[in-house]
Design an enzyme around this catalytic site. Structure first.
Site, PDB file in Angstrom:
ATOM      1  CG  ASN A 164      27.954  15.432 -32.068  1.00  0.00           C
ATOM      2  OD1 ASN A 164      29.122  15.104 -31.640  1.00  0.00           O
ATOM      3  ND2 ASN A 164      27.542  16.852 -31.832  1.00  0.00           N
ATOM      4  CD  GLU A 397      34.444  24.173 -41.855  1.00  0.00           C
ATOM      5  OE1 GLU A 397      33.721  25.252 -42.256  1.00  0.00           O
ATOM      6  OE2 GLU A 397      35.421  24.415 -41.916  1.00  0.00           O
ATOM      7  CB  SER A 400      26.903  16.844 -50.455  1.00  0.00           C
ATOM      8  OG  SER A 400      28.255  17.243 -50.989  1.00  0.00           O
ATOM      9  CD  GLU A 401      24.854  13.500 -48.498  1.00  0.00           C
ATOM     10  OE1 GLU A 401      25.005  12.760 -49.572  1.00  0.00           O
ATOM     11  OE2 GLU A 401      25.683  13.958 -48.108  1.00  0.00           O
TER      12      GLU A 401
END
Length: 418
Positions: A164, A397, A400-401
């Site tokens: 994850n 962190e 961009s998506e």
């Protein structure tokens, strides 16, 4: 009054002769105009100048060596602690600098301009301390704030797992209650500072059926039975800092080390990441600024076809586009920081700043290499280092998506009719 400790440190460094003093009213710092800083308070301008001098003297000259040899910059991190940059927004009563997120953004940019890998250490430590200060009990603050503010200890922030990354709510690391403690089991991945850290924050679920509502945040030292630093990643960039897996095998954490309440972990993580995105945006802006400065310097020295590269319109177009992106990134970052300091919502603005700044850092580093030509492809100049370091700012962190999803959802709530 709130920056007395920081100003004292600044004065001590200046009086030692290590750095030259710069008049507060000066219009330029070295090769960079500070018109963009004219609206900042004197406190922030002092901080910016001090961080820039520190980066020029202590970080930039060693950055490529540390990257090439994968050497942890221990001395530079210690100096960060001395300057109060590892705990910028932590209150003075806990050993912090007592400044705001505007100061954090300014300091982060200047440190990253010198060495983006050192900025990772600064960012993760401030991320950890921010979460403890906001959600911790008084006992937790005394135990996990004070020792981590001055550089003697640094922290990790263990949220991601092998399965994850962007889906933070799908944690598989478990926390099983036994008496007055929890037993943590699982593997954390991509954990910055993990090799050198003394402790940090681990996110685990107390009940998988609750999904994100079962995630809980635990404070722990690293040197405890069952916690192992495993695989160290071999990375494209940011090679001066460690990124490792953490394996937890029945790691016992007392109930009093739960940050917030059981089930608060996802909320804590999301709030912390909003703040962390301001830091990543500032870090990316620092990389972009460094790339711009290198491109300008090289274009003024390199002569081709009988004239400076800087006099050629195609090169000027690149410099203009780079400079525009840097300034826009900086202003977006400062706006997000200002909103945070005002106590206003800033999730969308932090996502915008991180998205724009990280993609601009990659763009500026790429264009810097183009301006330098073959020299940009060698390790004789730091253009290639800027490019390798810039790429991860679009990933960690929140990719961009993910930032685009956050921004779009906020825009639809604000402007949509549903």
């Amino acid at each position: 009054p709130e920056i007395a400790a920081l100003v004292s440190r600044i004065a001590g460094h200046r009086s030692s002769g290590a750095w030259s003093a710069v008049p507060f009213g000066a219009y330029r710092h070295g090769n960079r105009g500070i018109a963009c800083l004219a609206a900042l308070s004197e406190t922030h301008q002092i901080l910016q100048r001090t961080c820039r001098e520190f980066a020029n003297a202590e970080l930039a000259p060693r950055a490529r060596h540390h990257d090439r040899e994968e050497l942890y910059p221990a001395e530079q991190v210690r100096r960060l602690g001395e300057l109060g940059l590892l705990s910028v927004a932590v209150r003075e009563e806990y050993g912090g600098s007592g400044l705001d997120y505007q100061a954090y953004a300014i300091g982060m940019e200047e440190v990253a301009r010198g060495d983006a890998a050192v900025a990772i250490v600064m960012g993760v430590n401030n991320l950890f301390l921010g979460a403890v200060q906001q959600h911790g009990t008084e006992e937790q603050k005394r135990e996990f704030l004070v020792p981590y503010t001055q550089g003697a200890h640094i922290a990790f922030y263990a949220l991601s797992e092998p399965g994850n990354g962007s889906d933070a709510g799908a944690a598989s690391t478990t926390a099983r209650r036994e008496g007055d403690s929890y037993l943590l089991n699982g593997t954390k991945a991509w954990i910055s500072n993990s090799k050198e850290a003394s402790g940090g924050l681990v996110f685990a679920t107390v009940d998988k059926s609750l999904k994100h509502k079962g995630i809980t945040a635990f404070l722990t030292e690293k040197d405890v039975p069952g916690l192992t630093v495993a695989k160290k990643e071999s990375k494209m960039g940011m090679r001066a800092t460690s990124t490792c897996q953490l394996v937890l095998d029945d790691v016992q954490v007392p109930q009093v080390r739960v940050l917030g309440s059981p089930g608060d972990g996802f909320k804590i993580a999301m709030q912390s990441l909003d703040c962390g995105r301001i830091g990543i945006a500032a870090q990316a802006t620092g990389i972009a600024q460094a790339a711009l400065e290198l491109a300008v310097d090289y274009s003024q020295k390199r002569v081709a076809f009988g004239r400076q590269l800087a006099r050629m319109q195609l090169i000027q177009q690149k410099l203009a586009d780079m400079a525009s992106r840097v300034e826009a990134s900086r202003l977006l970052t400062w706006r997000a920081a200002w909103l945070k300091d005002q106590g206003e919502p800033f999730t969308k603005e932090a996502a915008m700043a991180k998205l724009h700044a990280s993609e601009s850092a990659t763009y500026c580093a790429h264009q810097c290499i183009q301006v330098l030509g073959g020299m940009g492809y060698t390790t004789d100049l730091p253009a290639e280092l800027y490019y390798r370091n810039a790429r991860v700012t679009e990933i960690y962190e929140g990719t961009s998506e993910i930032q685009r999803i956050v921004i779009a959802n906020a825009v639809l709530r604000e402007l949509g009719k549903e």
